[in-house]
Design a protein around this motif. Sequence first.
Motif, PDB file in Angstrom:
ATOM      1  N   UNK A 423      67.491  17.685  19.079  1.00 10.37           N
ATOM      2  CA  UNK A 423      68.401  18.629  19.721  1.00 10.37           C
ATOM      3  C   UNK A 423      68.309  20.009  19.078  1.00 10.37           C
ATOM      4  N   UNK A 424      68.356  21.059  19.909  1.00  9.32           N
ATOM      5  CA  UNK A 424      68.347  22.451  19.466  1.00  9.32           C
ATOM      6  C   UNK A 424      69.801  22.914  19.324  1.00  9.32           C
ATOM      7  N   UNK A 425      70.236  23.303  18.128  1.00 12.94           N
ATOM      8  CA  UNK A 425      71.635  23.695  17.918  1.00 12.94           C
ATOM      9  C   UNK A 425      72.078  24.891  18.752  1.00 12.94           C
ATOM     10  N   UNK A 426      71.129  25.711  19.218  1.00 16.11           N
ATOM     11  CA  UNK A 426      71.483  26.900  19.997  1.00 16.11           C
ATOM     12  C   UNK A 426      71.555  26.614  21.494  1.00 16.11           C
ATOM     13  N   UNK A 427      71.167  25.414  21.902  1.00 15.08           N
ATOM     14  CA  UNK A 427      71.033  25.093  23.317  1.00 15.08           C
ATOM     15  C   UNK A 427      72.332  24.559  23.910  1.00 15.08           C
ATOM     16  N   UNK A 428      72.256  24.262  25.192  1.00 18.87           N
ATOM     17  CA  UNK A 428      73.338  23.589  25.899  1.00 18.87           C
ATOM     18  C   UNK A 428      72.824  22.240  26.379  1.00 18.87           C
ATOM     19  N   UNK A 429      73.744  21.341  26.656  1.00 20.41           N
ATOM     20  CA  UNK A 429      73.362  20.010  27.110  1.00 20.41           C
ATOM     21  C   UNK A 429      74.422  19.497  28.084  1.00 20.41           C
ATOM     22  N   UNK A 430      74.127  18.407  28.759  1.00 23.53           N
ATOM     23  CA  UNK A 430      75.074  17.803  29.693  1.00 23.53           C
ATOM     24  C   UNK A 430      75.612  16.501  29.113  1.00 23.53           C
ATOM     25  N   UNK A 431      76.921  16.356  29.157  1.00 23.29           N
ATOM     26  CA  UNK A 431      77.578  15.118  28.788  1.00 23.29           C
ATOM     27  C   UNK A 431      78.457  14.679  29.959  1.00 23.29           C
TER      28      UNK A 431
END
Length: 483
Positions: A423-431
């Motif tokens: 995972x990239x700490x600066x990114x966004x993701x979907x939960x």
Amino acid sequence: MRGFLTSSNGAPSIAVSSIGVTCAAALALPLSAPPAAAAPARPSGAAAAVRSSGAAVPARPSEAGASVRSSEAGVPGGTRSLPLVPLSRVRVLGTAPEQGLYRGDGEHFSLVGVVWNDPDTELHGRVQVRTRSARTGKWSGWQDVETHNADHGADPGTAERDARRVRGATAPLWVGESDGVDLRVRAAGRGARDGRTAEPQRPEPPLPSGLRLELVDPGAEAAPGGAPAQAPRTGPRSEAERAASAANTDLARFGALEIPALGKRATERELARLAGPVRAKPYIGPRPRIVTRRGWGADESLRQSGFVYTKKLKAAFVHHTASGNKYSCSQAPSVIRSIYRYHVASMGWRDIGYNFLVDKCGTIYEGRAGGVAKAVLGAHTLGFNNNSMGIAVIGSFGGTKPSGAAVKAVARLIAWKLGLSGADPRAKTYLTSGGGNLYPKGKKVRLNVISGHRDGFATECPGKRLYAKLGTARSSAARYQGR
């Protein structure tokens, strides 16, 4: 990784879904203080002693008083659970709008909280406490206890959330070594007793039923201060202790008090060993030093046996414990043991809710059992515990700035832990939401990989001053990963 529950010998047993938990939002309601000499009536009835021998045994609401003590030899501590009593003859829907308790009989404790019967019922009102120091004999001033009001707990529909032992609760408050307590709880309303009126106006809604004061004694340190990870000690004794230590043997020796830090290259080699050959460039931060559960003195007999895992970790939620900032770094293990007892023995959770905790000096501690390198399912962000982890900074940060050491430790931990899953700490993701007050169950929500508790649930957690530091944590974690 499939989510599963292991038995105490490590064998998988049943499939599970998500679990949830923590943080607190304070209600700032005006409350006039009664004279310092005034003491609420003490509850009647003899106190009943209840000893636990494995799973947590919270006191029943019908008991006049109950004590839950550790059954692990060499790990003292316990919880005293006492019912509140009415402070006036007024009743609203059968419940007194003012309740409290005074105890000056020398009961030793270091953390307090208030629980009630129904975890789905919110406490609309103000909780205040003052305590007597066991060292000086002096009483503190009145302190506010933050109310959680259903922003924490396991996800709806899960076994942990639906267990009959689960209760509603305030945040825990660390008060230091104390031997006397004076507590008052007042329901929110359009008016309050100010000394000129005989009775308070009708509050709306009433206080929850079954209010109890929890006095938590963390016990003494389980390990000598400053002992190195590989210091000679008697090994884990119980099956639960052995299982908790064995969960980390891919990173440290069995029974270690800490998992030592690694440099970046050594961490990359470890990643290849744990996850197999990495074809692309491994973006992972150097592994930080982590104090194990054995290192901070967890009584493994309190929690439920076995471990619960989620799938691939995609996000980290940052919390504060809302337990106050009046602790020293040397007291942090005691604070964690107290929160652990409060979560399990008082609130009825299977284990401490957070996956990791960080103190003001930047020391990182293992939270929920199951292995620090594994995707352990926590109980930290109601509705978003699947595919995430929860990190709690010990303290309250609504008006207090977190230390630089704590923010740095959060970034280093996330750079390593989320680096294990790419995972990239600066990114966004979907939960996918498991249900909450911001997003309905089943809704896919786009969140920052590093989010605050308030991003998944309407709450003040992790406090505005810590929440303001999440941008710094994101950029620092990405830098530690070499991005």
